[in-house]
Design a protein around this motif. Structure first.
Motif, PDB file in Angstrom:
ATOM      1  N   SER A  20       0.839  -1.188   0.000  1.00 32.85           N
ATOM      2  CA  SER A  20       0.000   0.000   0.000  1.00 32.85           C
ATOM      3  C   SER A  20       0.874   1.238   0.000  1.00 32.85           C
ATOM      4  O   SER A  20       1.972   1.231   0.558  1.00 32.85           O
ATOM      5  CB  SER A  20      -0.915   0.020   1.221  1.00 32.85           C
ATOM      6  N   CYS A  21       0.374   2.273  -0.611  1.00 33.66           N
ATOM      7  CA  CYS A  21       1.078   3.556  -0.634  1.00 33.66           C
ATOM      8  C   CYS A  21       0.062   4.622  -0.245  1.00 33.66           C
ATOM      9  O   CYS A  21      -0.824   4.954  -1.048  1.00 33.66           O
ATOM     10  CB  CYS A  21       1.658   3.817  -2.014  1.00 33.66           C
ATOM     11  N   ALA A  22       0.177   5.123   0.963  1.00 41.68           N
ATOM     12  CA  ALA A  22      -0.766   6.115   1.467  1.00 41.68           C
ATOM     13  C   ALA A  22      -0.186   7.509   1.278  1.00 41.68           C
ATOM     14  O   ALA A  22       0.990   7.754   1.570  1.00 41.68           O
ATOM     15  CB  ALA A  22      -1.055   5.855   2.931  1.00 41.68           C
ATOM     16  N   ALA A  23      -1.024   8.413   0.810  1.00 41.96           N
ATOM     17  CA  ALA A  23      -0.593   9.789   0.558  1.00 41.96           C
ATOM     18  C   ALA A  23      -1.130  10.719   1.633  1.00 41.96           C
ATOM     19  O   ALA A  23      -2.247  10.540   2.127  1.00 41.96           O
ATOM     20  CB  ALA A  23      -1.065  10.240  -0.807  1.00 41.96           C
ATOM     21  N   SER A  24      -0.318  11.714   1.969  1.00 38.71           N
ATOM     22  CA  SER A  24      -0.745  12.692   2.973  1.00 38.71           C
ATOM     23  C   SER A  24      -1.740  13.680   2.387  1.00 38.71           C
ATOM     24  O   SER A  24      -2.509  14.299   3.127  1.00 38.71           O
ATOM     25  CB  SER A  24       0.463  13.445   3.520  1.00 38.71           C
ATOM     26  N   GLY A  25      -1.681  13.854   1.055  1.00 41.00           N
ATOM     27  CA  GLY A  25      -2.624  14.735   0.390  1.00 41.00           C
ATOM     28  C   GLY A  25      -3.381  13.983  -0.685  1.00 41.00           C
ATOM     29  O   GLY A  25      -3.363  12.755  -0.720  1.00 41.00           O
ATOM     30  N   SER A  26      -4.014  14.729  -1.544  1.00 38.56           N
ATOM     31  CA  SER A  26      -4.813  14.089  -2.589  1.00 38.56           C
ATOM     32  C   SER A  26      -3.931  13.563  -3.714  1.00 38.56           C
ATOM     33  O   SER A  26      -3.185  14.314  -4.327  1.00 38.56           O
ATOM     34  CB  SER A  26      -5.809  15.108  -3.165  1.00 38.56           C
ATOM     35  N   ILE A  27      -4.045  12.250  -3.969  1.00 42.76           N
ATOM     36  CA  ILE A  27      -3.286  11.687  -5.087  1.00 42.76           C
ATOM     37  C   ILE A  27      -3.953  12.006  -6.415  1.00 42.76           C
ATOM     38  O   ILE A  27      -3.379  11.775  -7.471  1.00 42.76           O
ATOM     39  CB  ILE A  27      -3.080  10.159  -4.960  1.00 42.76           C
ATOM     40  N   PHE A  28      -5.159  12.561  -6.347  1.00 46.80           N
ATOM     41  CA  PHE A  28      -5.830  12.921  -7.590  1.00 46.80           C
ATOM     42  C   PHE A  28      -5.072  14.028  -8.305  1.00 46.80           C
ATOM     43  O   PHE A  28      -5.199  14.215  -9.507  1.00 46.80           O
ATOM     44  CB  PHE A  28      -7.279  13.341  -7.328  1.00 46.80           C
ATOM     45  N   SER A  29      -4.253  14.769  -7.538  1.00 46.19           N
ATOM     46  CA  SER A  29      -3.454  15.830  -8.147  1.00 46.19           C
ATOM     47  C   SER A  29      -2.270  15.271  -8.926  1.00 46.19           C
ATOM     48  O   SER A  29      -1.619  16.003  -9.677  1.00 46.19           O
ATOM     49  CB  SER A  29      -2.941  16.786  -7.064  1.00 46.19           C
ATOM     50  N   LEU A  30      -1.992  13.992  -8.722  1.00 50.82           N
ATOM     51  CA  LEU A  30      -0.871  13.346  -9.395  1.00 50.82           C
ATOM     52  C   LEU A  30      -1.370  12.608 -10.626  1.00 50.82           C
ATOM     53  O   LEU A  30      -2.260  11.767 -10.540  1.00 50.82           O
ATOM     54  CB  LEU A  30      -0.164  12.386  -8.437  1.00 50.82           C
ATOM     55  N   ASN A  31      -0.764  12.926 -11.762  1.00 48.18           N
ATOM     56  CA  ASN A  31      -1.220  12.351 -13.025  1.00 48.18           C
ATOM     57  C   ASN A  31      -0.941  10.857 -13.105  1.00 48.18           C
ATOM     58  O   ASN A  31      -1.748  10.088 -13.617  1.00 48.18           O
ATOM     59  CB  ASN A  31      -0.531  13.077 -14.176  1.00 48.18           C
ATOM     60  N   ARG A  32       0.217  10.464 -12.607  1.00 47.54           N
ATOM     61  CA  ARG A  32       0.599   9.056 -12.639  1.00 47.54           C
ATOM     62  C   ARG A  32       1.102   8.649 -11.266  1.00 47.54           C
ATOM     63  O   ARG A  32       1.766   9.416 -10.586  1.00 47.54           O
ATOM     64  CB  ARG A  32       1.733   8.807 -13.657  1.00 47.54           C
ATOM     65  N   MET A  33       0.769   7.447 -10.872  1.00 55.06           N
ATOM     66  CA  MET A  33       1.356   6.839  -9.682  1.00 55.06           C
ATOM     67  C   MET A  33       2.093   5.589 -10.146  1.00 55.06           C
ATOM     68  O   MET A  33       1.622   4.867 -11.031  1.00 55.06           O
ATOM     69  CB  MET A  33       0.278   6.470  -8.671  1.00 55.06           C
ATOM     70  N   GLY A  34       3.233   5.356  -9.538  1.00 55.41           N
ATOM     71  CA  GLY A  34       4.024   4.215  -9.967  1.00 55.41           C
ATOM     72  C   GLY A  34       4.659   3.476  -8.821  1.00 55.41           C
ATOM     73  O   GLY A  34       4.723   3.975  -7.691  1.00 55.41           O
ATOM     74  N   TRP A  35       5.100   2.273  -9.133  1.00 54.16           N
ATOM     75  CA  TRP A  35       5.896   1.477  -8.203  1.00 54.16           C
ATOM     76  C   TRP A  35       7.227   1.169  -8.881  1.00 54.16           C
ATOM     77  O   TRP A  35       7.266   0.801 -10.059  1.00 54.16           O
ATOM     78  CB  TRP A  35       5.187   0.168  -7.843  1.00 54.16           C
ATOM     79  N   TYR A  36       8.288   1.322  -8.127  1.00 54.55           N
ATOM     80  CA  TYR A  36       9.633   0.970  -8.558  1.00 54.55           C
ATOM     81  C   TYR A  36      10.220   0.044  -7.508  1.00 54.55           C
ATOM     82  O   TYR A  36       9.715  -0.044  -6.388  1.00 54.55           O
ATOM     83  CB  TYR A  36      10.502   2.220  -8.693  1.00 54.55           C
ATOM     84  N   ARG A  37      11.294  -0.635  -7.870  1.00 56.09           N
ATOM     85  CA  ARG A  37      11.970  -1.481  -6.897  1.00 56.09           C
ATOM     86  C   ARG A  37      13.476  -1.426  -7.111  1.00 56.09           C
ATOM     87  O   ARG A  37      13.949  -1.138  -8.206  1.00 56.09           O
ATOM     88  CB  ARG A  37      11.469  -2.917  -6.991  1.00 56.09           C
ATOM     89  N   GLN A  38      14.190  -1.703  -6.027  1.00 56.62           N
ATOM     90  CA  GLN A  38      15.647  -1.725  -6.092  1.00 56.62           C
ATOM     91  C   GLN A  38      16.166  -2.911  -5.303  1.00 56.62           C
ATOM     92  O   GLN A  38      15.952  -2.990  -4.089  1.00 56.62           O
ATOM     93  CB  GLN A  38      16.247  -0.427  -5.560  1.00 56.62           C
ATOM     94  N   ALA A  39      16.816  -3.810  -6.014  1.00 54.85           N
ATOM     95  CA  ALA A  39      17.433  -4.970  -5.387  1.00 54.85           C
ATOM     96  C   ALA A  39      18.860  -4.620  -4.994  1.00 54.85           C
ATOM     97  O   ALA A  39      19.462  -3.697  -5.562  1.00 54.85           O
ATOM     98  CB  ALA A  39      17.428  -6.149  -6.358  1.00 54.85           C
ATOM     99  N   PRO A  40      19.435  -5.322  -4.026  1.00 57.38           N
ATOM    100  CA  PRO A  40      20.807  -5.040  -3.604  1.00 57.38           C
ATOM    101  C   PRO A  40      21.788  -5.076  -4.768  1.00 57.38           C
ATOM    102  O   PRO A  40      21.788  -6.026  -5.560  1.00 57.38           O
ATOM    103  CB  PRO A  40      21.098  -6.151  -2.598  1.00 57.38           C
ATOM    104  N   GLY A  41      22.579  -4.023  -4.886  1.00 58.60           N
ATOM    105  CA  GLY A  41      23.586  -3.967  -5.930  1.00 58.60           C
ATOM    106  C   GLY A  41      23.063  -3.637  -7.306  1.00 58.60           C
ATOM    107  O   GLY A  41      23.832  -3.654  -8.280  1.00 58.60           O
ATOM    108  N   LYS A  42      21.768  -3.349  -7.402  1.00 56.89           N
ATOM    109  CA  LYS A  42      21.176  -3.050  -8.712  1.00 56.89           C
ATOM    110  C   LYS A  42      20.560  -1.663  -8.712  1.00 56.89           C
ATOM    111  O   LYS A  42      20.292  -1.086  -7.660  1.00 56.89           O
ATOM    112  CB  LYS A  42      20.120  -4.094  -9.069  1.00 56.89           C
ATOM    113  N   GLU A  43      20.316  -1.147  -9.896  1.00 52.37           N
ATOM    114  CA  GLU A  43      19.659   0.138 -10.016  1.00 52.37           C
ATOM    115  C   GLU A  43      18.159  -0.011  -9.780  1.00 52.37           C
ATOM    116  O   GLU A  43      17.581  -1.085  -9.962  1.00 52.37           O
ATOM    117  CB  GLU A  43      19.922   0.736 -11.408  1.00 52.37           C
ATOM    118  N   ARG A  44      17.549   1.089  -9.387  1.00 48.42           N
ATOM    119  CA  ARG A  44      16.107   1.093  -9.199  1.00 48.42           C
ATOM    120  C   ARG A  44      15.435   0.914 -10.561  1.00 48.42           C
ATOM    121  O   ARG A  44      15.841   1.547 -11.543  1.00 48.42           O
ATOM    122  CB  ARG A  44      15.667   2.390  -8.540  1.00 48.42           C
TER     123      ARG A  44
END
Length: 121
Positions: A20-44
């Protein structure tokens, strides 16, 4: 908008987690929401993104058919349902928000602190 990711943990291969990703404000103001990940020793790396309305979704090839991104604008929350987890999915997962198209990482100006996902074999 400040973002806070949660829901990570330790799971066996083949298991599921929902981030889950909870926002302190309205996420409706954000055009895109995304998920990224970073493994040890690798780029995000990109995992998934979703439009403001939730009508369009994009996924990295390595998660297609296993992960689902969704958002609840009323709750100011974005989710990442992760099924059929593999050891190679082990990483810190970050949620992010963009006022642009969110195609590149630099277009995201709001980032959560990350949540650790560990998948054991």
């Amino acid at each position: 908008v400040q973002l806070q990711a949660s829901g990570g943990g330790l799971v066996q291969a083949g298991g599921s987690l929902r981030l889950s990703c909870a926002a302190s404000g309205s996420i409706f103001s954000l055009n895109r929401m995304g998920w990224y990940r970073q493994a040890p020793g690798k780029e995000r790396e990109f995992v998934a993104r979703i439009t403001r309305s939730g009508g369009k979704l994009w996924y990295a090839d390595f998660v297609k058919g296993r992960f689902t991104i969704s958002r609840d604008n009323a709750k100011n929350t974005v989710y990442l349902q992760m099924n059929s987890l593999k050891p190679e999915d082990t990483a810190v997962y970050y949620c992010a928000g963009s006022r642009e198209f969110g195609i590149r990482q630099y277009e995201y100006d709001s980032w959560g602190q990350g949540t650790q996902v560990t998948v054991s074999s």
